[in-house]
Design a protein around this motif. Structure first.
Motif, short mmCIF file in Angstrom:
data_model
loop_
_atom_site.label_atom_id
_atom_site.label_comp_id
_atom_site.label_asym_id
_atom_site.label_seq_id
_atom_site.Cartn_x
_atom_site.Cartn_y
_atom_site.Cartn_z
N ILE A 11 0.84 -1.21 0.00
CA ILE A 11 0.00 0.00 0.00
C ILE A 11 0.87 1.25 0.00
O ILE A 11 0.57 2.22 -0.71
N ILE A 12 1.95 1.24 0.77
CA ILE A 12 2.87 2.38 0.76
C ILE A 12 3.46 2.57 -0.63
O ILE A 12 3.56 3.69 -1.13
N LEU A 18 1.24 6.42 -7.11
CA LEU A 18 0.26 7.46 -7.44
C LEU A 18 0.87 8.86 -7.32
O LEU A 18 0.59 9.73 -8.14
N ALA A 19 1.69 9.04 -6.30
CA ALA A 19 2.32 10.35 -6.09
C ALA A 19 3.32 10.67 -7.20
O ALA A 19 3.48 11.84 -7.56
N SER A 39 8.10 4.13 -4.70
CA SER A 39 7.14 3.40 -5.54
C SER A 39 7.60 1.97 -5.82
O SER A 39 6.78 1.11 -6.12
N MET A 40 8.89 1.72 -5.70
CA MET A 40 9.39 0.35 -5.90
C MET A 40 9.01 -0.57 -4.74
O MET A 40 9.12 -1.80 -4.87
N VAL A 44 8.10 -5.03 -3.73
CA VAL A 44 8.65 -5.67 -2.53
C VAL A 44 7.52 -6.16 -1.63
O VAL A 44 7.58 -7.28 -1.09
N GLY A 45 6.48 -5.35 -1.47
CA GLY A 45 5.34 -5.76 -0.66
C GLY A 45 4.62 -6.95 -1.24
O GLY A 45 4.19 -7.85 -0.52
N PHE A 46 4.49 -6.97 -2.56
CA PHE A 46 3.86 -8.12 -3.22
C PHE A 46 4.67 -9.39 -2.97
O PHE A 46 4.11 -10.45 -2.68
#
Length: 71
Positions: A11-12, A18-19, A39-40, A44-46
């Protein structure tokens, strides 16, 4: 726990994406490199969430086999 951490990091990263895209669509100056690095975190979260799901599935596999053999 790893899936939740991966979701938060994803989410971050999505918010960072988006930013970084918004100024390009609005015609203003692009953001600094640090914003693109944030944004990368989406990938990593996925990866963290996927690793947590695989780890959970592998941990539950022996228990499912034991339950089936006890019947």
């Amino acid at each position: 726990m790893l899936v939740r951490a991966g979701a938060v990091v994803f989410i971050i990263g999505a918010l960072g994406t988006l930013a970084t895209v918004a100024p390009l669509l609005l015609g203003s100056d692009p953001l600094p490199t640090a914003a693109y690095l944030v944004s990368m975190l989406m990938g990593v979260g996925f990866a963290l969430a996927l690793g947590g799901l695989l780890r959970t599935a592998l941990a539950q596999r022996p228990r499912a086999g034991q339950a089936a053999s006890e019947r």
